[in-house]
Design an enzyme around this catalytic site. Sequence first.
Site, short mmCIF file in Angstrom:
data_model
loop_
_atom_site.label_atom_id
_atom_site.label_comp_id
_atom_site.label_asym_id
_atom_site.label_seq_id
_atom_site.Cartn_x
_atom_site.Cartn_y
_atom_site.Cartn_z
N HIS A 367 0.79 -1.23 0.00
CA HIS A 367 0.00 0.00 0.00
C HIS A 367 0.81 1.27 0.00
CE1 HIS A 367 -4.20 -1.32 0.43
NE2 HIS A 367 -3.66 -2.40 0.97
N LYS A 558 -9.43 13.89 3.62
CA LYS A 558 -8.53 12.74 3.69
C LYS A 558 -7.69 12.92 4.94
CE LYS A 558 -7.01 13.98 -0.45
NZ LYS A 558 -6.98 12.72 -1.20
N ARG A 559 -6.94 11.88 5.34
CA ARG A 559 -6.04 12.07 6.46
C ARG A 559 -5.14 13.28 6.22
NH1 ARG A 559 -6.20 8.21 10.79
NH2 ARG A 559 -4.33 9.32 11.45
N LYS A 564 0.11 14.50 1.38
CA LYS A 564 -1.18 14.81 0.74
C LYS A 564 -1.32 16.31 0.46
CE LYS A 564 -3.64 10.78 2.67
NZ LYS A 564 -4.32 10.15 1.52
N LYS A 670 -14.47 8.31 -5.43
CA LYS A 670 -15.81 8.63 -4.90
C LYS A 670 -16.30 9.95 -5.48
CE LYS A 670 -14.19 6.61 -0.56
NZ LYS A 670 -13.63 6.99 0.78
C1 LIG Z 1 -12.34 7.14 1.13
C2 LIG Z 1 -11.94 7.54 2.49
C3 LIG Z 1 -10.60 7.77 2.79
C4 LIG Z 1 -9.51 7.71 1.75
O1 LIG Z 1 -9.40 8.97 1.12
P1 LIG Z 1 -8.11 9.36 0.24
O2 LIG Z 1 -8.50 10.69 -0.33
O3 LIG Z 1 -8.01 8.30 -0.80
O4 LIG Z 1 -6.96 9.42 1.15
C5 LIG Z 1 -10.26 8.14 4.08
N1 LIG Z 1 -11.20 8.27 5.03
C6 LIG Z 1 -12.51 8.06 4.77
C7 LIG Z 1 -13.50 8.24 5.87
C8 LIG Z 1 -12.93 7.68 3.51
O5 LIG Z 1 -14.22 7.46 3.28
#
Ligand SMILES: *Cc1c(COP(=O)(O)O)cnc(C)c1O
Length: 841
Positions: A367, A558-559, A564, A670
């Site tokens: 990952h 996101k985190r 990021k 998404k």
């Molecule tokens: C989809 C999702 C992530 C991953 O988001 P990234 O933008 O790909 O880092 C992290 N947390 C939650 C709650 C999510 O639904």
Amino acid sequence: MAKASNSAPKNIRNGLDAETVKWDFAETLKYTMGVDSYSATEHDRYMALAYAVRDRLINQWLQTQRTHHDKDVKRVYYLSLEFLMGRAMGNNVINSGIEGAVRKALDELGYDFEELREQEIDAGLGNGGLGRLAACFIDSMATLDLPAFGYGLRYDYGIFRQEIDNGYQVEHPDDWLRNGNPWEIERPDISVEVNFGGRVVATEDNGKINYRWIDTDSVVGVAYDQPIVGYGGNTVNTLRLWGARANEEFSFYDFNAGDYAEAVADRVQAENLTRVLYPNDTLYLGKELRLKQQYFFVACSLADIIRRFKKSGKKWTELPKMAAIQLNDTHPSIAVAELMRVLIDEEGLDWDSAWDITVNTMGYTNHTLMPEALEKWSVPMFEKLLPRHLQLIYEINHRFLSKVAVKFPGDTAKLRDMSIIEEGEPKMIRMAFLAIVGSHSVNGVAALHTELLKARLVPNFASMWPERFNNKTNGITQRRFLLKSNPPLAELLTETVGDGWITQLSELEQIRSKAKDATFQKKIAKVKLEAKKRLAEYVEKDYGYKLDTSHIFDIQIKRIHEYKRQLLNALHIIMLYNRIKRGDTKDMAPRTFIFGGKAAPGYQMAKLIIKLINNIATVINNDPDVNKYLQVYFLGNYRVSLAERLIPAADVSEQISTAGTEASGTGNMKFMANGALTIGTLDGANIEIKEEAGDDNIFIFGMNADEVEALRPVYDPYQYYLEDTEIKEALDLLFSGYFNFGEPGIFEPIRQTLFERGDNYMHLADLRSYADAHDQVVKTYNNQKKWLEMSINNIAGCGKFSSDRTIHQYAEDIWNVKPCKVERNTEGDDTLIEATLKGKK
Ligand SMILES: *Cc1c(COP(=O)(O)O)cnc(C)c1O
């Protein structure tokens, strides 16, 4: 008084109509929750409804297990230390086909389904993308009728609840089980004893050496099962989470010695094993308790898999034909050594047979390439906890390195580079190497990531076993992130192309022909505005912020992590602020930037970035010259249920990691499915999103992964500051203390990161290109026809990013597991209950 009981319908617990749902709800409220309709709280009603829904899954759950057993099928075992499930209610009623009945039932009783389901606390047993991927995967496996188990840990505390206080992140424990969990069934009869510590003794028997692991401490794992319903409701698989319990015999000696309280305290200690999820995303810490969690998890899951296999009476060589075990990252990679231990020490197999079986059963998913995320356990700690496993790993390594020596004769550097044991003080066990050596498949999670995995992280392994490496681009389940979370868009799509997209997302390709159709564009625009209004209503209620739905909603959720680059977004917002202050507002479409995300509690820089965003937000939102063009909000406690509200409302999706650092991303997918346009780098799955949406339907900026690599040795952030006045003015304003008036100096570490520590993620190199791309975003938005065309092309192109496609590829290429249709159990409860009523004979 009405004689209600006379009109009680049949099949109260498994009927699929509103009438039986109502009865089940009412009976559960009375007999399980123990309340009457006057004293029942909203939470009691949520629980009663959840039990009524769960009742309706049980027939197919049992039917699924029976079918898989009778047909003697090969099963997938998805091992993941994280499952970021979010809420179960919506998904369960949709996938099982009872949403209509449930809504009607509650409606007739005068309750609101939308309000009731708000009672459910997210199951936050994961950090971010990796954990959510596991959750999407088990939804897809059930929908594709694959015989599958998810295995994980039942943490008492999931990912912390984030509050924002004076702009700072404050962590609170996530006591998600406090009101009970109606979706799980505890199975005290399914338990596994797991050993730690002790020592290994070798005994000789007829010239064969046997190893015994003795004098251990032990903890017991108890199974908690949750039904995972596939869309259509026929296949209902199991998510089995293990909870730690003290062994019954544990501290027996202390009890007898009379130190009763001490002995009980020791039992509590054993149960701490599954108390809490480690809150670090892509950061490895060498904590002993974490290693214990990993081994406990693996030992429980493998024992369960092996118990099921042994019941079949097959020869051990058949194990790879009956079980495919997928390791979600290296977190469960001790499985390689544990399976060897069981096969050799407990089942008496010889090394070569055991090794063949192990390698052919295991698959490993990588990952991340980031060095700070790669798991390495110190040999002394490992030896103390798992002495027999250490022996086995040394033997695995020895045999592996002999092969390396044959392949690359005389190359001692290769031996050192590829060794599972890293030399040094202390020696370290490289878990990714163990996983690669012990698996028949190693996959990356997006095309670029897999290429970089082979070229940069483990080139020697890739050249030794080219056939072992493969790509499986991540995906998301459209059932949760479109059908459930965005009903108006889902309806529009179904009305336009039929409902096939719910299980075949590429059906949406059909709407591409309507990308320029003014009528269809208008409908898409309407659906987006509705979503923005729904979000605004929720945000006002939950956060007290008033969002302006006429603004562009530009969202980064996101985190929080330096790679990021939320900081890049923040710096650009300061540039916009300066422009507005200068009066440079011509062609400026009003924008609202929304952020969400948790920082690891020990990650100071990430926490400071949250503070920065909040401070910028305070200045901007309170400046009447500025806030008509620009607003900024940080929404605390980002989680799955909040993602489901934010994503449908997004116009712009921020996917701006430094190229080469984000393995895939799934948030990006998404957003795409919900018609947001991406502003992003050529990183992770963004590259594939660009291919699928079309090159002209995305805003790409910045360096690609090769350019990042080439610039790195000569990169000078200061040069970008000096050469671009707008960048210089933004940074000067930030470091003048303008956004931290009452707290002087707090952003000094950000200045140091950028200028004195070399700006590791190269914010300044990409900032100009990012700002220009944003200008393009606005220019395009001002041409709504163009914007909507692009938005439609994104929805049309999102088919590849269904986790159904991903799982289909895993099943075909890695697992060799075939779908198994499960018949609808039309007899309902009756045969099962009648069997019980016959009594034992
Ligand atoms: C989809 C999702 C992530 C991953 O988001 P990234 O933008 O790909 O880092 C992290 N947390 C939650 C709650 C999510 O639904």
